[in-house]
Design a protein around this motif. Sequence first.
Motif, mmCIF file in Angstrom:
data_model
loop_
_atom_site.group_PDB
_atom_site.id
_atom_site.type_symbol
_atom_site.label_atom_id
_atom_site.label_comp_id
_atom_site.label_asym_id
_atom_site.label_seq_id
_atom_site.Cartn_x
_atom_site.Cartn_y
_atom_site.Cartn_z
ATOM 1 N N GLU A 1 38.854 31.208 39.936
ATOM 2 C CA GLU A 1 37.792 32.111 40.355
ATOM 3 C C GLU A 1 38.319 33.039 41.445
ATOM 4 N N ILE A 2 38.289 34.333 41.191
ATOM 5 C CA ILE A 2 38.612 35.324 42.197
ATOM 6 C C ILE A 2 37.323 35.651 42.958
ATOM 7 N N ARG B 1 39.873 28.521 43.640
ATOM 8 C CA ARG B 1 39.120 29.656 44.161
ATOM 9 C C ARG B 1 40.026 30.399 45.140
ATOM 10 N N TYR B 2 40.023 31.721 45.032
ATOM 11 C CA TYR B 2 40.948 32.532 45.834
ATOM 12 C C TYR B 2 40.222 33.777 46.313
ATOM 13 N N VAL B 3 40.088 33.922 47.627
ATOM 14 C CA VAL B 3 39.427 35.097 48.199
ATOM 15 C C VAL B 3 40.419 36.246 48.215
ATOM 16 N N LEU B 4 40.045 37.333 47.584
ATOM 17 C CA LEU B 4 40.942 38.485 47.460
ATOM 18 C C LEU B 4 40.634 39.494 48.561
ATOM 19 N N ILE B 5 41.512 39.563 49.562
ATOM 20 C CA ILE B 5 41.346 40.483 50.688
ATOM 21 C C ILE B 5 42.418 41.558 50.585
ATOM 22 N N PRO B 6 42.035 42.826 50.397
ATOM 23 C CA PRO B 6 43.022 43.895 50.280
ATOM 24 C C PRO B 6 43.994 43.904 51.461
ATOM 25 N N GLY B 7 45.282 43.909 51.143
ATOM 26 C CA GLY B 7 46.311 43.967 52.169
ATOM 27 C C GLY B 7 46.653 42.642 52.813
ATOM 28 N N TYR C 1 48.594 33.201 33.470
ATOM 29 C CA TYR C 1 48.920 31.936 34.128
ATOM 30 C C TYR C 1 47.842 30.860 33.943
ATOM 31 N N PHE C 2 46.608 31.257 33.638
ATOM 32 C CA PHE C 2 45.484 30.322 33.654
ATOM 33 C C PHE C 2 44.682 30.396 32.361
ATOM 34 N N ASN C 3 43.997 29.305 32.050
ATOM 35 C CA ASN C 3 43.146 29.267 30.864
ATOM 36 C C ASN C 3 42.027 30.297 30.949
ATOM 37 N N GLN C 4 41.506 30.469 32.153
ATOM 38 C CA GLN C 4 40.415 31.430 32.356
ATOM 39 C C GLN C 4 40.504 31.979 33.771
ATOM 40 N N VAL C 5 40.273 33.260 33.933
ATOM 41 C CA VAL C 5 40.181 33.898 35.243
ATOM 42 C C VAL C 5 38.857 34.633 35.284
ATOM 43 N N SER C 6 38.060 34.360 36.309
ATOM 44 C CA SER C 6 36.772 35.030 36.440
ATOM 45 C C SER C 6 36.640 35.626 37.819
ATOM 46 N N ILE C 7 35.787 36.634 37.940
ATOM 47 C CA ILE C 7 35.467 37.238 39.231
ATOM 48 C C ILE C 7 34.075 36.765 39.604
ATOM 49 N N ASN C 8 33.989 35.995 40.669
ATOM 50 C CA ASN C 8 32.719 35.347 41.037
ATOM 51 C C ASN C 8 31.914 36.277 41.948
#
Length: 243
Positions: free
Chosen positions: A194-195, A163-169, A236-243
């Motif tokens: 999971e993004i 799980r990776y929290v996407l914070i702009p900048g 890079y990954f089997n699956q990427v999702s936006i949670n």
Amino acid sequence: MLNVHSIETFGTHDGPGVRFVIFLQGCKLKCLYCHNPDTIAMEGGKPYSVEALFKMIMKSKPYFGKNGGVTVSGGEPLLQAKALIPLFKMLKAEGIHTAVDTNGRILNHFVEELLDNYTDLVLLDIKHMTEEGYQYLTGMKNHQTTFNLSKHREASGKPMWLRYVLIPGITSQPHLLSALGNYFKDFSTIEKLEILPYHKLGIHKWEALGWEYQLKDARENTKAELDDVKTMLEPYFNQVSIN
């Protein structure tokens, strides 16, 4: 006894299917974007016996279906790994799927027993790909501990989600995303990434605690940005999702 902050009986964002989610009290990190800052303090919460939690879970079992189960989150659940072992033993005896959502900072023999023997899925929170960024976001040093736990899980051969929290900048720069992908691309146990889009829903909790929220100037992701990041990481990954 487990020190519990709160319980969600029909969770759908913390693992597969419908989940009974137990949020435990206490965390050693103080992430700047934490949307549950009231779980950080070690004190507080409500004590629950393993037996009491098990009875509550069994009442929800009919709703789990084929994919659902129990997720323990926090706070940081592995701070209470020793007390979680008997609960997870009971759940596995009933055929209930178990998951742990962790920041990966703790790896001792209680954690190893819990994860290796009784945890079907690890949800591993990757805070940042550099030491400097990790310290800035969490207030703690040594981001390598998270990667040590990921390598331990990989060696066990059991499933893991990142799980990776996407914070702009802050966590969205292409070089950080490339580092994330390249580090984990050869792991065989990672089922998905999971993004988690950055949001400010927890600011009022920070204010209620009398704490300053330092990311007020950070903006939320646009849909185009999320789509671009998903496309970038999919190789890079089997699956990427936006949670």
